[in-house]
Design a protein around this motif. Structure first.
Motif, short mmCIF file in Angstrom:
data_model
loop_
_atom_site.label_atom_id
_atom_site.label_comp_id
_atom_site.label_asym_id
_atom_site.label_seq_id
_atom_site.Cartn_x
_atom_site.Cartn_y
_atom_site.Cartn_z
N GLY B 154 -5.89 -0.58 3.06
CA GLY B 154 -6.95 -0.43 2.07
C GLY B 154 -8.27 0.11 2.60
N GLN B 156 -11.37 2.34 3.41
CA GLN B 156 -11.94 3.47 2.70
C GLN B 156 -13.00 4.15 3.57
N ASP B 159 -16.45 2.56 4.94
CA ASP B 159 -16.36 1.14 5.31
C ASP B 159 -16.83 0.92 6.74
N THR B 210 -11.46 -4.72 3.02
CA THR B 210 -10.58 -3.73 2.41
C THR B 210 -9.27 -3.57 3.18
N SER B 230 -3.85 3.39 6.12
CA SER B 230 -4.89 3.68 5.12
C SER B 230 -5.14 5.18 4.98
N VAL B 232 -6.81 7.19 6.99
CA VAL B 232 -8.20 7.47 7.34
C VAL B 232 -8.31 7.62 8.86
N PRO B 276 -16.64 -2.97 2.84
CA PRO B 276 -17.57 -2.01 2.22
C PRO B 276 -18.89 -2.02 2.99
N SER B 293 -13.41 9.97 6.82
CA SER B 293 -12.34 10.66 6.10
C SER B 293 -11.29 11.17 7.08
#
Lengths: 299, 299
Positions: B154, B156, B159, B210, B230, B232, B276, B293
């Motif tokens: 999870g 992102q 984060d 996350t 994830s 990422v 987050p 990213s």
């Protein structure tokens, strides 16, 4: 698939094993994370674990990897059913030698998966490490569906004792195999791959079973566990127990009283339970005795 | 207690082991029946299993049986905590040689029991069989307390990455032991008996983590698992990670950059998670990087 466990590597083997798994709606998170998540709608989870070692619990020349997987899973799933619960999930801890052909653990996993499917469960996680002796350790989980667990300790004087499933077939198969034969197939198959009556466990709970266990040590031994835990005596009517003709024939051929297999053979994972005397049992249960009061002067 | 496992016998050993256990309100039915029953108030159960083999995962000359028990339990309980769950129960599948002194499995069980108590869990069942190699297979169960499980998938972009618990201590201790030393004690102890921050797992779930995992393969490897799951990238700021002076000293003494232990040592079972960016982390969490990213052209 070619090569050995060592050549495939642990990560390669885990990838291969998990790729073959199926799932069920109860599996909220399957293999691949720190832990799995399984539905437990009853707010309680039933859990049991068992270890099988090569040489002690199975032989690679007598059973295929697939059969070992079926049997290892069956043994644990039967424990869940014998509490009156519905099996939901299985975790596998596997030790395999580096030089073992990689097909062996893969077929083992197929067997575990297929037996889980029979019982309505799924493999949700595990661990694989290399070591000298093949060791198959399985933990099974189950859901009670709002029934109280049926333990070994609730048998009451006056209850009837009833059994469902196979008795003595695995032991007869083992006797045949031990003497170097591979037939009669039905018994050899029963030894390689037991067929526990999974549905009978939760059904017995619904029928009001007062105590229950699966027959893993042998009927007499397992009824002994119930008697001891429930502080009662059990009168077993051996005349009520059928010995199939084919089993009598094998007994004669190998010089063993087949009733011995039926009364002391454990690996068929039949389910034996006690019920209040007025219970109406479905056809596949056989009444084989009754619960009586303990002796007046317990030792 | 005197004698070997073989002299005590399997039933005698099981009796001895279960007599030492403690319980918790979550244990609805403990050892001794076909299966255990454990509360699962969340209606889901978290489950994980791991195997430890003598020679591969522990050495009897480096760790006491008690420490092996603590460590084996810790490893599994940390997996439960790293899902954001509270550990509730543990099942043990144990293989022990007949000639092993019976005190060994008994002290192992004491270690498992005590580590379970630290985490709020209890031993509810198991299986013991005789075999050649000591094999400790543990399954841990836990409850999510109405939080969603925090998986590895999870994280992102944006984060923060934060860690709590010890890093590199077990690896430094192993380096010391491998060179024939038994001190500094703090590191040797950390190798023998990790101290996972169990409470931090459910706390992180409450804080909105996350993604999360325990550091079992090493910080870089385990963050790699999160990044891969994830989809990422993770920018790790190694400057943000403290290397204790004493660890630097050992590193110098044995010719190893101690940052290597911190970044690649796995057995402390620290907990690493992503949150987050606006999260307010408690003091014992250290921010060590951020999630960015994935590269524009994934391979």
């Amino acid at each position: 698939m070619k090569g050995t466990v060592g050549e495939l590597g642990e990560f390669g083997l885990i990838r291969e094993l998990t790729s073959r798994l199926t799932t069920t709606p109860a599996v909220r998170l399957g293999p691949g994370d720190d832990a799995a998540v399984v539905a437990a709608p009853d707010r309680r989870v039933v859990a049991s674990t068992d270890v099988l070692l090569e040489g002690r619990h199975f032989r690679r020349d007598w059973s295929t990897a697939y059969d070992v997987g079926r049997k290892a899973a069956a043994q644990n799933l039967a424990d869940i059913a014998a509490m009156g619960a519905v099996p939901t999930a299985v975790l596998l801890a596997l030790v395999v030698p580096a030089e073992l052909p990689a097909t062996w653990p893969v077929e083992l996993m197929d067997g575990i998966r297929d037996e889980c499917q029979v019982a309505g469960a799924a493999v949700v996680g595990g661990d694989v490490v290399r070591g000298e002796t093949i060791t198959v350790s399985i933990t099974a989980l189950g859901d009670l569906r709002n029934h109280e667990p049926v333990t070994r300790s609730g048998a009451q004087p006056g209850d009837v004792v009833a059994v469902t499933g196979w008795l003595g077939w695995s032991a007869a198969g083992l006797a045949v195999l031990s003497r170097g034969f591979r037939s009669p197939r039905a018994f050899v198959e029963a030894h390689r791959r037991p067929e526990p009556p999974y549905h009978a466990g939760p059904a017995a709970a619904s029928l009001g079973a007062t105590s229950m266990t699966d027959v893993s040590d042998g009927l007499i031994a397992d009824l002994g566990h119930i008697a001891e835990s429930s502080k009662v005596r059990i009168d077993l009517r051996t005349a009520a127990i059928d010995v199939p003709t084919q089993m009598s024939d094998i007994g004669q051929a190998v010089g063993v009283d087949p009733l011995q297999w039926v009364l002391t053979g454990g690996e068929d994972h039949a389910i034996v339970a006690t019920f209040p005397p007025d219970v109406k049992l479905p056809a596949r249960w056989r009444v084989i005795g009754e619960v009586v009061s303990p002796p007046p002067c317990p030792r």
